[in-house]
Design a protein around this motif. Sequence first.
Motif, short mmCIF file in Angstrom:
data_model
loop_
_atom_site.label_atom_id
_atom_site.label_comp_id
_atom_site.label_asym_id
_atom_site.label_seq_id
_atom_site.Cartn_x
_atom_site.Cartn_y
_atom_site.Cartn_z
N CYS A 437 0.85 -1.18 0.00
CA CYS A 437 0.00 0.00 0.00
C CYS A 437 0.89 1.23 0.00
O CYS A 437 1.90 1.28 0.71
N CYS A 438 0.56 2.22 -0.82
CA CYS A 438 1.39 3.43 -0.88
C CYS A 438 0.52 4.62 -1.26
O CYS A 438 -0.68 4.49 -1.52
N THR A 439 1.16 5.77 -1.31
CA THR A 439 0.47 7.02 -1.68
C THR A 439 1.08 7.55 -2.96
O THR A 439 2.31 7.51 -3.13
N LEU A 440 0.25 8.05 -3.87
CA LEU A 440 0.75 8.64 -5.11
C LEU A 440 1.37 10.00 -4.77
O LEU A 440 0.65 10.96 -4.45
N GLU A 441 2.68 10.10 -4.81
CA GLU A 441 3.35 11.33 -4.38
C GLU A 441 3.32 12.40 -5.46
O GLU A 441 2.90 13.52 -5.24
N ASN A 442 3.83 12.04 -6.66
CA ASN A 442 3.93 13.02 -7.74
C ASN A 442 3.41 12.42 -9.03
O ASN A 442 3.70 11.27 -9.34
N LEU A 443 2.66 13.22 -9.79
CA LEU A 443 2.19 12.80 -11.11
C LEU A 443 2.81 13.73 -12.14
O LEU A 443 2.88 14.95 -11.93
N TYR A 444 3.25 13.17 -13.27
CA TYR A 444 3.94 13.97 -14.28
C TYR A 444 3.34 13.74 -15.66
O TYR A 444 2.92 12.63 -16.00
N LEU A 445 3.37 14.81 -16.46
CA LEU A 445 3.12 14.71 -17.89
C LEU A 445 4.48 14.50 -18.55
O LEU A 445 5.42 15.25 -18.32
N GLU A 450 11.64 16.25 -20.78
CA GLU A 450 11.20 17.07 -19.65
C GLU A 450 9.96 16.46 -19.00
O GLU A 450 9.28 15.64 -19.58
N LEU A 451 9.69 16.95 -17.76
CA LEU A 451 8.51 16.51 -17.01
C LEU A 451 7.71 17.74 -16.61
O LEU A 451 8.28 18.78 -16.28
N GLU A 452 6.38 17.62 -16.61
CA GLU A 452 5.51 18.68 -16.12
C GLU A 452 4.64 18.10 -15.01
O GLU A 452 4.03 17.05 -15.19
N GLY A 453 4.59 18.77 -13.85
CA GLY A 453 3.81 18.26 -12.71
C GLY A 453 2.32 18.37 -12.95
O GLY A 453 1.83 19.33 -13.55
N LEU A 454 1.57 17.37 -12.49
CA LEU A 454 0.11 17.36 -12.63
C LEU A 454 -0.52 17.05 -11.28
O LEU A 454 0.08 16.39 -10.42
N GLU A 455 -1.76 17.52 -11.08
CA GLU A 455 -2.49 17.23 -9.85
C GLU A 455 -3.34 15.97 -10.00
O GLU A 455 -3.49 15.20 -9.06
N GLU A 456 -3.92 15.76 -11.19
CA GLU A 456 -4.74 14.56 -11.42
C GLU A 456 -4.67 14.19 -12.90
O GLU A 456 -4.39 15.03 -13.76
N VAL A 457 -4.90 12.91 -13.17
CA VAL A 457 -4.84 12.41 -14.55
C VAL A 457 -6.09 11.58 -14.81
O VAL A 457 -6.33 10.57 -14.13
N ASN A 461 -5.01 8.12 -20.19
CA ASN A 461 -3.78 8.87 -20.39
C ASN A 461 -2.55 8.10 -19.94
O ASN A 461 -2.61 7.27 -19.04
N VAL A 462 -1.42 8.45 -20.56
CA VAL A 462 -0.11 7.95 -20.14
C VAL A 462 0.50 9.00 -19.22
O VAL A 462 0.41 10.20 -19.49
N LEU A 463 1.11 8.57 -18.12
CA LEU A 463 1.66 9.52 -17.16
C LEU A 463 2.90 8.96 -16.50
O LEU A 463 3.21 7.77 -16.64
N GLY A 464 3.60 9.81 -15.77
CA GLY A 464 4.72 9.37 -14.93
C GLY A 464 4.32 9.51 -13.48
O GLY A 464 3.63 10.46 -13.11
N ILE A 465 4.72 8.55 -12.64
CA ILE A 465 4.39 8.59 -11.21
C ILE A 465 5.69 8.52 -10.42
O ILE A 465 6.51 7.62 -10.64
N GLY A 466 5.90 9.45 -9.50
CA GLY A 466 7.10 9.46 -8.68
C GLY A 466 6.85 8.83 -7.33
O GLY A 466 5.73 8.80 -6.83
N GLY A 467 7.93 8.32 -6.72
CA GLY A 467 7.85 7.81 -5.35
C GLY A 467 7.46 6.36 -5.22
O GLY A 467 7.08 5.90 -4.15
#
Length: 1008
Positions: A437-445, A450-457, A461-467
Amino acid sequence: MVLNSLDKMIHLQKNTANIRNICVLAHVDHGKTTLTDCLLSSNGVISSRLAGKLRYMDSREDEQVRGITMKSSAISLHYAKDNEEYLINLIDSPGHVDFSSEVSTAVRICDGCIIVVDAVEGVCPQTQAVLRQAWLENIRPVLVINKIDRLIVELKFTPQEAYSHLKNILEQINALTGTLFTSKVLEERAERETESQVNPNTDPGEQVYDWSTGLEDTDDSHLYFSPDQGNVVFTSAIDGWGFGVEHFAKIYSQKIGIKKEVLLKTLWGDYYISMKAKKIMKVDQAKGRKPLFVQLILENIWSLYDAVLKKPLTQEEIAQRRERARQRHAEKRAATQGQARTEPPQDGSALDTSPKGEEPKGDEHQVESMTLKSVPQEGNNQESFIAFARVFSGVARRGKKIFVLGPKYSPVEFLRRVPLGFSAPLDDLPPIPHMACCTLENLYLLMGRELEGLEEVPPGNVLGIGGLQDFVLKSATLCSMPSCPPFIPLNFEATPIVRVAVEPKHPSEMPQLVKGMKLLNQADPCVQILIQETGEHVLVTAGEVHLQRCLDDLKDRFAKIQISVSEPIIPFRETITKPPKVDMVNEEIGKQQKVAVIHQTKEDQSKIPEGIQVDSDGLITITTPNKLATLSVRALPLPEEVTQILEENSDLIRSMEQLTSSLNEGRHTQMIHQKTQEKIYEFKGKLEQYLTGRKWRNTVDQIWSFGPRKCGPNILVNKSEDFQDSVWTGPAIKASKEASRYRDLGNSIVSGFQLATLSGPMCEEPLMGVCFVLEKWDLSKFEEQGASDKHNEEQRDVVQDEQGEEEACSGGGENPRLHDGSSEPLEKKTSQKGEASLADCYGPFSGQLIATMKEACRYALQVKPQRLMAAMYTCDIMTTSDVLGRVYAVLSKREGRVLQEEMKEGTDMFTIKAVLPVAESFGFADEIRKRTSGLASPQLVFSHWEIIPSDPFWVPTTEEEYLHFGEKADSENQARKYMDAVRKRKGLYVEEKIVEHAEKQRTLSKNK
């Protein structure tokens, strides 16, 4: 279209119906990254003049140096058509076979793919592989025939020749698609037949055998590529143009006055136009007419290239062009300098994608798929992992709590461990295998480098997830509820086969190396990290280029230390063969005149120590050191088909072994799934089909174990009459009271077999394709000793009881301390003597059985003709006729064998298919490029194991062999060379002469 802002992209992400996830697939050097550059330039991400030169998606330094893509990378593009706006998530994937695992991960998260084919080279091996991967993942392909300009500039084709060539390429690709479709239909039919056999619902009178295959009734027209269907595009990415027939249909419908729909169907194919009648008719070759595609499309393109390439420029025009180029260069520099002053630096070292992730799915709940990538962050000079994911349902939000489900997670296991089931509170759950179990820390476009930060996806969509680096190993399914079954594991085309051992140059840096290898394992979906019994850290990769990239990543990015790398560890296998009928000079064995001294017989005799009986047919009879048990073992070579079946079904054998072990331990928790049961019956039937004849009678029913590691390609057959055990039925013993004793001793026999198959006698490599038959297992002396020990113990107990009574009568209360003190030693003595039957000066009896069985298997191997098996690559080479001879020279020098050679129609290119030992493959690609001036480049894929025909222990024994090979027989023996190299690496004894024909040292100067 201009470059869109982040807000625009976020707005487009919300319209799920207009999102397209597309990956670009092709053979290496067919133009994927250049084509991607052209698409990026349409969005203003890069200049159209730099498209094809910049290779924007190749963000790693080694990718730019080598000129090939090594990591898949994604970017989001905007496209508008007919007042509709679309978001295109484009993924550029590698074409080199070493990185085909990157293709697997890219294909998994896409809905469609662009398959790029070089117009000159046509269909190549990797083109077939990516087409198959796209088919297996059920994604929609579009064909792009690239590099049309090469047909004009290099091959100097006429438009008519180019049309015939393009038609051939299209036919080849459609033939491949047809093969995939046919195999799918036949598989479905086979499944239906199996189900009908299991559940017969019809009366015997109603059964009619259906001879059709099901192909006649299935519509497959939509699967094939055809320009009139809009799924074929002709391009020249380097020159920045491309077209489909619909573009020209629209243009010519206005000019000629023929309907666009008619032109769409007739622009490709054997149709010609009659300008007088304003009609389109079938081509009549006798009149020498040109097809519409040639007349209306290709001839115009050819004339344009002629005008540009052949028209000579005047001195004034050349001077004007130079001046314009200087001005553009100056403007570009001024712009970049101004930008550098005003803008803060962003993370400029590229985003490197790493392992790619998997996908999720779900009903109301959010699910994503992942893959980890490592991305440098300049703020704290550290790298973080970004999971490459796709949302299949629900919305991914920052800070949301989510479950990470591994590929082996099962909701059934969750229900078994959580009594309340899925309705249980999700805050405090017991530990469940393959779930975290974990928490979604960062979402990226993902925007290429380059990466662009996102609040929700939103979904789709294709996205990047940090953490997620602490929760995901290589791939996982994310879901907000634990009831979601995970996606099936990725299907990889390449098999990791190249091994090297790595160690830090400074031993104190070992913790950094271990941490770095862990990160590398996460970052690459195809790499494997092992720690051998010797303590070596081993890296297993798919090929030479893949290995080099992994080592560079380990040194520069993950461990950041200097490392020492061993020579590649070449895997071999050991086996036995049938006795040969002819010797090394092709004389029939047994009819030549023998030489007085026969070396081989002496060597064979010296291998077997005294006290071991060897029959003429290779039966070894050996006794345990305490002389209580006797084993008789024989080794037989398995047919090739059986070895192949065992390799293919290793997972099934492993599940059978787990089931048997749970039954033996008395646990009945594991129920056999019906499909697994059917697979086991099918597997057994295949073995019975190939193990036929008097020699193999009843062998399949008597299989006791597989090895090594209980799931390998060797079998142990039990023909002993006292104890019958089988992998199919479990143990069956005549005397039930002896069951536990026989089972424990039987486990010792199996353990000895496992040890023997794990390391063979030649060079401690695993065995392959060997059947060990346990003919006799004599435990009569052991049982006799057990009975006599039991009788002696009973007598001792009677004597002790009598002594105890006498002491009690004579005055047991007078000296209680003496009585208490003597009782304990008496108990110890009886227990020690009771154990003496099982343990003596040679150690526990079970241990003696293990060692004896292992030795018996080894000696049984050594009395048969032993051979080494080498891992083989399939080697596909495309080259021109000029350097064909040099390619053959390099192949023959490295023990390669050419299987077929074909000339591509309409070109001077040859396709060569060969097999090459993995041991000889290092440096092969570089050497072949040097020898052919870069005109040939090989693709190496692991194929199979092959027996090396030469005997590593061969010495001349007949007069003919002495005449042919000489007394020393010192010509190179390939198998001996490989065997000695492995023995040296493992520190085993190698029989070699260090100095031969030693002479007194002489100086070159003359004595004065």
